[in-house]
Design an enzyme around this catalytic site. Structure first.
Site, mmCIF file in Angstrom:
data_model
loop_
_atom_site.group_PDB
_atom_site.id
_atom_site.type_symbol
_atom_site.label_atom_id
_atom_site.label_comp_id
_atom_site.label_asym_id
_atom_site.label_seq_id
_atom_site.Cartn_x
_atom_site.Cartn_y
_atom_site.Cartn_z
ATOM 1 N N TYR A 156 0.850 -1.187 0.000
ATOM 2 C CA TYR A 156 0.000 0.000 0.000
ATOM 3 C C TYR A 156 0.881 1.229 0.000
ATOM 4 O O TYR A 156 1.960 1.242 0.596
ATOM 5 C CB TYR A 156 -0.907 0.035 1.234
ATOM 6 C CG TYR A 156 -1.699 1.328 1.305
ATOM 7 C CD1 TYR A 156 -2.855 1.490 0.558
ATOM 8 C CD2 TYR A 156 -1.258 2.400 2.072
ATOM 9 C CE1 TYR A 156 -3.565 2.673 0.576
ATOM 10 C CE2 TYR A 156 -1.964 3.597 2.098
ATOM 11 C CZ TYR A 156 -3.115 3.726 1.355
ATOM 12 O OH TYR A 156 -3.815 4.916 1.366
ATOM 13 N N TRP B 24 1.049 5.650 -1.775
ATOM 14 C CA TRP B 24 0.736 6.551 -2.877
ATOM 15 C C TRP B 24 1.784 6.371 -3.972
ATOM 16 O O TRP B 24 2.638 7.220 -4.207
ATOM 17 C CB TRP B 24 0.685 7.984 -2.380
ATOM 18 C CG TRP B 24 -0.646 8.335 -1.811
ATOM 19 C CD1 TRP B 24 -1.225 7.828 -0.694
ATOM 20 C CD2 TRP B 24 -1.586 9.266 -2.360
ATOM 21 N NE1 TRP B 24 -2.462 8.386 -0.498
ATOM 22 C CE2 TRP B 24 -2.715 9.272 -1.498
ATOM 23 C CE3 TRP B 24 -1.584 10.099 -3.476
ATOM 24 C CZ2 TRP B 24 -3.829 10.087 -1.736
ATOM 25 C CZ3 TRP B 24 -2.687 10.907 -3.704
ATOM 26 C CH2 TRP B 24 -3.795 10.895 -2.844
#
Length: 826
Positions: A157, A159
């Site tokens: 996980y 950005w």
């Protein structure tokens, strides 16, 4: 045929161009501010290239001089270009880059039997790509054969970089699906509680849905309430290309003179810009404050009984709790005031103002990143239901005005597909991906490592934690995102092998066994669409410079590993980078042709070095969230079991959870001001989003000079709180609790409550003794202080805002910050 705008990004640069000498220098003057000071010394300009590129901060033109990326020029159509794009050239040449394939010395020598306590402290050794591919393929094969696919965690996980092809998380899952599967994650750190509770309440995720659009708000809304959000900070970025339409919406809201109330323990940048009325409750007490408002509404007969009867279920089950009939505690404004600190008369006044105006409740996500985080948004929806304006133009609630510029009218655009984990279809919602051999709530990964085989509950399911032997992480930095860093450092010793693909020497990379250097977005080609709610732009992301050092793209890295395992052809499908990009564009082109939208062919699009901008329509400019449901609840029911808003959920009642009752409820958190833990640690730490980076991204660039205090993460503190502790502005301070200790730099301001300090999330973890739980973090990673527990058995989200601490002026020799320095051998 409807025609889209073939917008040239800079009028002076109609296509990729190579210019010479003084003409190039003149163009640089016209194009925007120079970043050459941050690009290092250079010789005479031999040639200049300018090409379209993009980032989470928006589309831009990348300027290359003498083969070096020196400037990011904002998109000419961007109404609010982010100044953070100016640091993108520095991000390419950052000293923190991972330059070569690296292996922890102990692991290279001893393999899976190595001393895992050396993670975060051990030396690294450079190896060739052939050695790295052999080593990684061998470890994956060994672990799968010895323990099975459920022993490998690949639920990366973070950005990740934008781009429909170089989507590293999907690329990783694609690889592991070919090799037999792995354990992945569900949910995210941003909305872990709400994305689980909201489907039970309104039938959709809600947190990632389009909002009532800004033209409708500006025309109809009479009162805007921004509750626990700072959209002028968070709307600088987007999950894909940022179009900054929400920033324009708030600018127009201010110009229109529509009253704005900001409810937040911190006077946010948005509150200052909007000249908003600031109401500051104690952190984590939003539910109590909302209950007080709701009590005042029903006590004065201000609530909309017709809406409650026609569009909701369960208010009759909730009302006895609100009035105290069921538990002996009426949730009066006076009761709420004792908990939240907001005067009772203010709470009553809000009830009257909310119901006498067309009111839009714009909520952030911070309030649900806390113990019992399922309750705040459930109660917010209940409050909006009592007001009775859900589905009316300019009324109701919205949970995404602060994220990816929600509320900006969508464009009539085709959908650009992307690489998938299975080979066909659209890999869009990768952050909510399912389909692994098992799926673990993201916020529970440390508990998973600590307690293999232990049972846990999640959203009505009884599950068991797998026994993880191998972690493979791409496109993220869990040593920034995850809570309780010291507990995480200890748990990270459990797996036999940790592989990280990364551009920079983050703490996650430093705690790996094998580190594979990855290209930035600016060293490869890709294609992307944005913003998240509008699909306004489609751009070709042209490679600006060749990969630095020995960096490779995630696709090339995983192809190399797949080749060792005899799976390269299956993985690539025989296609190159540009083959995939062309295919995605041509799929969108086919949609456009079917809908009568004029788009150029791929070669014309790519070679023009322009971006495509798609128009809005009357339909998208007049969108009202939940209007269809309000107009006809029978033909347009919600996705709940009843088809209505569920103030009382029989489904949740059936789960029988002791920490998530079947209606919105005030529940005491693990710790809070005025409650548990506040005698020992009297200050609440707000872990707000930073203004000059994206979580931990760009912290390694010169942008840090904008905010760091004596090289440390800034900590906001009220003048009275600072004076009581002998702290002056600019002092280095130690912030501590039972979970850990960090250094930070004091910023004295009256924009926080006296009982509150602010230390933004995303600061890089910088242990004084690498690999040792409990050591001092020298830079200021706030997650050293936060607890790692689930919001409840329902959602198992994170509790990053549930944190008390104490602060003191730091005495003694100040240690050097080394967070942004490569490890020994690196």
């Amino acid at each position: 045929m409807r025609s889209i705008k073939h917008a040239m990004t800079m009028a002076a640069v109609p296509r990729r161009s190579f210019l010479k000498g003084s003409a190039a220098a003149a163009l640089g003057t016209l194009a925007g501010p120079s970043l050459l000071a941050h690009a290092g010394a250079r010789g005479p300009i031999l040639d200049v290239m300018e090409a379209q590129q993009g980032s989470h901060w928006g589309p831009f033109i990348g300027r290359v001089e003498g083969g070096r990326f020196v400037q990011a020029i904002p998109n000419s159509e961007d109404p609010f270009p982010s100044s953070m794009t100016q640091a993108l050239p520095h991000s390419v040449y950052s000293p923190a880059r991972v330059k070569y394939p690296m292996v922890r010395e102990g692991f290279l020598r001893d393999g899976a039997a190595s001393d895992t306590s050396e993670r975060g402290a051990g030396n690294f050794v450079r190896v060739s790509w052939d050695e790295a591919f052999d080593l990684v393929a061998g470890e994956i094969g060994r672990v799968r054969e010895t323990y099975g696919g459920e022993s490998m965690f690949t639920g990366s996980y973070g950005w990740k970089s934008i781009g429909r092809f170089h989507n590293c998380r999907t690329l990783l899952q694609r690889f592991y699906n070919l090799t037999g599967g792995s354990v992945i994650h569900s949910g995210d750190y941003s909305t872990g509680a709400s994305q689980v509770i909201m489907p039970h309440v309104v039938g959709t995720l809600e947190v990632y849905e389009q909002q009532t659009v800004w033209p409708v708000v500006l025309e109809n809304t009479e009162l805007v309430v921004i509750w626990g959000a700072d959209p002028l900070t968070t709307n600088k970025i987007d999950w894909v290309l940022c179009d900054h339409g929400g920033m324009e919406g708030f600018q127009q809201l201010k110009a229109a003179g529509i009253p704005v109330i900001c409810i937040d323990p911190v006077q946010s940048q948005t509150a200052v810009y909007m000249d908003a009325e600031w109401i500051a409750p104690r952190p984590q007490t939003d539910v109590a404050m909302m209950l007080g408002i709701a009590y005042a509404m029903q006590d004065e007969g201000l609530h909309d009984e017709g809406f409650l009867n026609d569009y909701t279920v369960g208010f009759d089950r909730f009302l006895p709790y609100l009035t105290g009939e069921s538990d002996g505690t009426p949730k009066t404004p006076a009761w709420a005031s004792e908990i939240c600190g907001v005067p009772a008369e203010t709470i009553v006044d809000l009830a009257r103002r909310f119901t006498s105006n067309r009111t839009m409740l714009m909520s952030g996500w911070s309030m649900q990143r806390a113990h019992h985080g399922e309750q705040p948004h459930w109660m917010l929806v209940t409050l909006a239901s009592m007001i009775g304006q859900i589905g009316l133009p300019g009324g109701g609630f919205g949970l995404s005005y602060h994220y990816s510029n929600g509320g900006t009218p969508a464009s009539e655009a085709p959908v650009l597909p992307g690489i998938t984990a299975a080979g066909e279809g659209d890999g869009g919602a990768a952050w909510l991906v399912t389909g692994g051999l098992a799926s673990i709530p993201l916020a529970r990964i440390v508990e998973m490592l600590e307690s293999p085989g232990a049972p846990f509950q999640f959203n009505g399911n009884d599950l068991t934690f797998p026994d993880i032997k191998l972690i493979h992480w791409v496109g993220g930095n869990p040593f920034a995102h995850h809570q309780d860093r010291n507990r995480m450092v200890a748990a990270w010793r459990k797996p036999e092998t940790i592989i990280v693909q990364e551009c920079y020497w983050t703490a996650t990379a430093k705690h790996a066994d094998i580190v594979l250097p990855v290209t930035t977005s600016y060293e490869r080609n890709d294609i992307e669409q944005g913003g998240s709610y509008t699909n306004r732009f489609m751009i070709g992301m042209h490679k600006l410079v060749d990969p630095l050092y020995e960096a490779k793209s995630d696709f090339d890295i995983l192809t190399g590993i797949a080749e060792r395992m005899g799976l390269a052809e299956d993985y690539t499908e025989g296609k190159s980078e540009m083959d995939w990009i062309r295919g995605f564009y041509e799929a969108a082109l086919g949609q456009a042709q079917n809908r009568g939208i004029d788009m150029p062919d791929f070669d014309a699009f790519w070679d023009s070095n322009s971006f495509l901008e798609f128009p809005t329509s009357e339909r998208t400019r007049s969108f009202v969230r939940h209007a269809d449901y309000r107009d006809d609840p029978l033909l347009s029911p919600l996705g709940t079991p009843s088809g209505k808003i569920e103030i009382y959920s029989r489904t949740i009642e059936g789960f029988g959870y002791d920490d998530c009752p079947p209606h919105p409820t005030w529940m005491e958190p693990l710790e809070r001001l005025g409650g548990a833990g506040s005698d020992a640690y009297p200050l609440h730490v707000t872990t707000a989003h930073p203004g000059d980076r994206l979580h931990s991204q760009l912290a390694h660039t010169w942008l840090r000079d904008r905010y760091a205090v004596q090289g440390r993460e800034p900590m906001w503190i009220h003048p009275d709180t600072a004076a009581a502790r002998g702290i002056a502005d600019g002092d280095i301070v130690r912030v501590y609790n039972d979970r850990g200790q960090v250094l930070a730099g004091a910023v004295i301001t009256d924009r926080v409550l006296p009982e509150v300090i602010r230390l933004s999330e995303g600061g890089w973890y910088d242990p004084q003794e690498g690999g040792q739980p409990g050591t001092l973090c020298k830079y200021g990673d706030v997650n050293v202080l936060t607890p790692d527990l689930g919001t409840s058995k329902l959602a198992q989200g994170n509790c990053g805002h549930t944190v008390l601490a104490e602060v003191e002026k730091f005495e003694g020799e100040v240690p050097d910050v080394t967070a942004f320095v490569p490890p020994a051998g690196g």
